[in-house]
Design an enzyme around this catalytic site. Structure first.
Site, PDB file in Angstrom:
ATOM      1  N   HIS A 192      34.126  42.640  34.676  1.00 31.25           N
ATOM      2  CA  HIS A 192      33.540  41.572  33.864  1.00 31.25           C
ATOM      3  C   HIS A 192      32.507  40.768  34.641  1.00 31.25           C
ATOM      4  CE1 HIS A 192      35.710  38.400  36.006  1.00 31.25           C
ATOM      5  NE2 HIS A 192      36.762  39.209  35.995  1.00 31.25           N
ATOM      6  N   GLU A 209      43.865  41.762  34.120  1.00 29.77           N
ATOM      7  CA  GLU A 209      43.972  41.584  35.569  1.00 29.77           C
ATOM      8  C   GLU A 209      45.448  41.450  35.959  1.00 29.77           C
ATOM      9  OE1 GLU A 209      43.371  42.127  38.526  1.00 29.77           O
ATOM     10  OE2 GLU A 209      41.497  41.014  38.828  1.00 29.77           O
TER      11      GLU A 209
END
Length: 282
Positions: free
Chosen positions: A28, A103
């Site tokens: 990202h 994550e």
């Protein structure tokens, strides 16, 4: 290659007749926590303006890619990154959210400075990322999530039903960022850098874009490396693959479907953490 991108081994393994897919893994864009050196984990931190611009620039590099599928984690920083990348694409696929791509959950270390986590690990005679803070996921648990995602991906490849798409608040942000973005700000030389090495789209049964997080990308690569032939990657290349990816860097792989302990076998590495789309640092 500009921006520190790496081309692959130039070897794609033996031909088995099994389908090959292209896998483009993207971290990202930048967030304020990235900028401040703070661990996010499952905290839903949004992209900052720099992160959005990074994603749009990557979209310019990938604008002519025919992606058949796109997956990202269900945290907003990856969803916005994926949709900004695809906003520049001429044939964008639907974006599918998958919680498995989140994550690592860092337990008590979430919202902690990275430097403080390293000190905490040292006090426990351990090193990051192997160190598991109290309440955090282990690397083995992350690898299990990576395998679960790969299973979902393989199932999607065999499905004829297109994923349903609903309007998301993220879509309004995409429109706003695109309005103020100038695609001409990305030099043509950067856009051409993506076509290198082993990348041959005509060979692919599917071309998949995956937008995730640094830790989960690392563990997904670790899972794929566990079943890859030794000839595919040198020790130096393996080390680079398992290093932390910069924001919006892309790693590009060719994988064989239906083999390996995860259902995918790595056959060639084309790019490692490529940042050719980002402005050169002065």
């Amino acid at each position: 290659m500009p921006g520190g991108g790496s081309t692959g081994s130039g070897r794609s393994g033996q031909k088995s007749g099994r389908p090959l897919i292209g896998l483009t893994l993207v971290r990202h864009g930048q967030t304020s926590a990235n900028r401040q050196g703070v661990i996010q984990g499952h905290i839903d931190t949004p992209l900052d303006d720099t992160g959005a611009n990074q994603a749009l620039r990557l979209g310019c590099v990938l604008r002519d890619e025919t992606f058949t599928h796109c997956f990202c984690s269900d945290l907003s920083r990856t969803e916005l990154t994926a949709k900004l990348v695809l906003s520049q694409n001429t044939r964008p696929p639907p974006v599918v959210l998958d919680r498995n791509l989140r994550e690592r959950h860092y337990g008590i270390a979430q919202d902690m400075k990275v430097s403080d986590l390293m000190k905490l690990a040292a006090r426990n005679n351990a090193r990051v990322p192997a160190f598991t803070p109290e309440g955090a996921e282990t690397l083995e648990q992350m690898q299990a999530r990576a395998r679960a995602f790969i299973a979902n991906l393989i199932a999607a490849l065999g499905s004829q039903a297109p994923p349903s798409q609903q309007h998301s608040p993220i879509d309004d942000q995409v429109e706003s960022y695109c309005t103020s973005f100038d695609p001409n700000s990305v030099p043509e030389s950067s856009c051409g850098a993506v076509q290198v090495g082993e990348w041959e789209p005509s060979r692919l049964a599917a071309n998949v874009l995956v937008v995730s997080h640094g830790g989960l990308i690392r563990e997904t690569l670790r899972v794929l490396l566990q079943s890859s032939p030794d000839a595919v990657c040198s020790p130096q290349m393996r080390s680079r693959l398992l290093s932390t990816s910069p924001n919006t860097a892309f790693t590009r792989l060719l994988c064989e479907v239906g083999t390996g302990n995860s259902g995918l076998t790595l056959r060639a590495v084309v790019h490692i953490h490529n940042t050719c789309h980002l402005p050169a640092r002065s």
